[in-house]
Design a protein around this motif. Structure first.
Motif, PDB file in Angstrom:
ATOM      1  N   MET A  54       0.623  -1.481  -0.187  1.00  0.00           N
ATOM      2  CA  MET A  54      -0.305   0.529   0.248  1.00  0.00           C
ATOM      3  C   MET A  54       0.719   1.373   0.202  1.00  0.00           C
ATOM      4  O   MET A  54       1.657   1.046   0.403  1.00  0.00           O
ATOM      5  CB  MET A  54      -0.565   0.043   1.192  1.00  0.00           C
ATOM      6  N   ASN A  55       0.224   2.432  -0.969  1.00  0.00           N
ATOM      7  CA  ASN A  55       1.148   3.468  -1.193  1.00  0.00           C
ATOM      8  C   ASN A  55       0.516   4.593  -0.230  1.00  0.00           C
ATOM      9  O   ASN A  55       0.873   5.294   0.099  1.00  0.00           O
ATOM     10  CB  ASN A  55       1.179   3.990  -2.197  1.00  0.00           C
ATOM     11  N   GLU A  56      -0.600   4.121   0.194  1.00  0.00           N
ATOM     12  CA  GLU A  56      -1.417   5.398   1.143  1.00  0.00           C
ATOM     13  C   GLU A  56      -1.776   4.207   2.492  1.00  0.00           C
ATOM     14  O   GLU A  56      -1.871   3.355   2.618  1.00  0.00           O
ATOM     15  CB  GLU A  56      -2.510   5.667   0.891  1.00  0.00           C
ATOM     16  N   VAL A 106     -10.660  -3.179   2.373  1.00  0.00           N
ATOM     17  CA  VAL A 106      -9.749  -2.959   1.222  1.00  0.00           C
ATOM     18  C   VAL A 106      -9.863  -4.467   0.378  1.00  0.00           C
ATOM     19  O   VAL A 106     -11.045  -5.370   0.985  1.00  0.00           O
ATOM     20  CB  VAL A 106      -8.182  -3.417   2.081  1.00  0.00           C
ATOM     21  N   MET A 155      -4.610  -5.014  -1.859  1.00  0.00           N
ATOM     22  CA  MET A 155      -4.160  -4.594  -3.397  1.00  0.00           C
ATOM     23  C   MET A 155      -4.924  -2.881  -2.890  1.00  0.00           C
ATOM     24  O   MET A 155      -3.425  -1.898  -3.612  1.00  0.00           O
ATOM     25  CB  MET A 155      -4.744  -4.776  -3.754  1.00  0.00           C
ATOM     26  N   ASN A 156      -5.879  -2.802  -2.330  1.00  0.00           N
ATOM     27  CA  ASN A 156      -6.053  -1.448  -2.870  1.00  0.00           C
ATOM     28  C   ASN A 156      -7.337  -1.337  -1.348  1.00  0.00           C
ATOM     29  O   ASN A 156      -8.072  -1.747  -1.143  1.00  0.00           O
ATOM     30  CB  ASN A 156      -6.702  -0.628  -4.038  1.00  0.00           C
ATOM     31  N   LYS A 157      -7.768   0.496  -1.432  1.00  0.00           N
ATOM     32  CA  LYS A 157      -8.917   0.812  -0.957  1.00  0.00           C
ATOM     33  C   LYS A 157      -9.825   1.097  -1.806  1.00  0.00           C
ATOM     34  O   LYS A 157      -9.656   1.073  -2.945  1.00  0.00           O
ATOM     35  CB  LYS A 157      -8.818   1.882   0.133  1.00  0.00           C
TER      36      LYS A 157
END
Length: 79
Positions: A35-37, A45, A53-55
């Motif tokens: 995660m970048n955030e 998620v 992988m992502n929100k």
């Protein structure tokens, strides 16, 4: 094909950059290394092979869970 069921973050483990998620009542710890955030308790998620992988937003969660519920109900009726 891989299906990812929306999971809600219920605990954050900063010491190893992981989170505990609740996926339709099943809790498990997964990595947040990709995660970048930042993640917060209550975020939804998608997970793939043990990694967040992502929100996703609440609208997408509700739509997705409704579809899964419909699939589960049809499968149960066929048994």
């Amino acid at each position: 094909m891989c299906l990812s069921i929306p999971s809600q973050v219920v605990e954050i483990h900063e010491e190893d950059n992981s989170v505990t998620v609740d996926t339709m009542g099943v809790k498990r710890r997964v990595s947040a290394h990709l995660m970048n955030e930042p993640l917060a308790i209550g975020d939804y998620v998608l997970i793939h092979i043990g990694f967040v992988m992502n929100k996703i937003d609440k609208e997408d969660v509700e739509e997705s869970l409704a579809l899964y519920k419909e699939i589960f109900e049809k499968m149960a009726a066929e048994e």
